[in-house]
Write a protein that holds these residues in place. Structure first.
Motif, PDB file in Angstrom:
ATOM      1  N   LYS A 102     -15.755  11.646  31.667  1.00 50.78           N
ATOM      2  CA  LYS A 102     -16.599  10.586  32.227  1.00 50.78           C
ATOM      3  C   LYS A 102     -17.530  11.143  33.290  1.00 50.78           C
ATOM      4  N   GLU A 103     -17.031  12.016  34.167  1.00 52.95           N
ATOM      5  CA  GLU A 103     -17.853  12.592  35.213  1.00 52.95           C
ATOM      6  C   GLU A 103     -18.939  13.473  34.622  1.00 52.95           C
ATOM      7  N   ILE A 104     -18.605  14.214  33.572  1.00 55.30           N
ATOM      8  CA  ILE A 104     -19.587  15.082  32.910  1.00 55.30           C
ATOM      9  C   ILE A 104     -20.686  14.241  32.276  1.00 55.30           C
ATOM     10  N   LEU A 105     -20.284  13.170  31.579  1.00 54.71           N
ATOM     11  CA  LEU A 105     -21.276  12.306  30.938  1.00 54.71           C
ATOM     12  C   LEU A 105     -22.145  11.606  31.972  1.00 54.71           C
ATOM     13  N   THR A 106     -21.565  11.233  33.099  1.00 52.02           N
ATOM     14  CA  THR A 106     -22.356  10.599  34.158  1.00 52.02           C
ATOM     15  C   THR A 106     -23.342  11.590  34.771  1.00 52.02           C
ATOM     16  N   ILE A 108     -24.774  14.243  33.346  1.00 52.86           N
ATOM     17  CA  ILE A 108     -25.910  14.565  32.472  1.00 52.86           C
ATOM     18  C   ILE A 108     -26.725  13.320  32.134  1.00 52.86           C
ATOM     19  N   GLY A 109     -26.276  12.161  32.602  1.00 56.15           N
ATOM     20  CA  GLY A 109     -27.064  10.943  32.435  1.00 56.15           C
ATOM     21  C   GLY A 109     -26.829  10.220  31.128  1.00 56.15           C
ATOM     22  N   ALA A 110     -25.802  10.550  30.411  1.00 55.69           N
ATOM     23  CA  ALA A 110     -25.532   9.895  29.133  1.00 55.69           C
ATOM     24  C   ALA A 110     -24.736   8.613  29.297  1.00 55.69           C
ATOM     25  N   LEU A 111     -24.206   8.394  30.472  1.00 64.00           N
ATOM     26  CA  LEU A 111     -23.371   7.206  30.679  1.00 64.00           C
ATOM     27  C   LEU A 111     -23.830   6.432  31.892  1.00 64.00           C
TER      28      LEU A 111
END
Length: 111
Positions: A102-106, A108-111
């Motif tokens: 979740k932190e990775i996706l947040t 990179i802006g995907a979430l």
């Protein structure tokens, strides 16, 4: 001929019993219903809560994989097995990726 009549009446009794059981079951289901009213509010909060719940499950699985990777690395160091050490590090880094998905996706802006 008498056996046939007795068999038919027994079949009729079983059919009536099944019919009345089905009708009684449906009547009880209809009588015991209670209305469920939706809570007033923003439906987006429900979706966000579900998303948080799913990501917490994913994080728990990632921590389990991370722990297993640590165990594999420790066992490979003890047994001097290079292939097991490679598998251990892959499992370790995979667990880190899953745990912080979740932190990775947040980030990179995907979430």
């Amino acid at each position: 001929m008498k056996k046939t009549n007795e068999t038919i009446t027994a079949r009729q009794r079983r059919a009536k019993r099944r019919y009345f059981t089905a009708v009684l079951t449906l009547a009880l289901c209809a009588a015991m219903t209670c209305p469920a009213f939706a809570a007033g509010g923003d439906p987006l909060t429900i979706v966000n809560n579900l998303s948080d719940f799913i990501f917490s499950i994913i994080k728990a699985v990632g921590v389990i994989v991370l722990g297993w990777g640590i165990v594999q690395v420790g066992m490979s160091i003890q047994s001097h097995d290079a292939s097991q050490r490679t598998q251990g590090f892959l499992c370790l880094f995979g667990g880190l990726m899953i745990a912080f998905a979740k932190e990775i996706l947040t980030t990179i802006g995907a979430l």
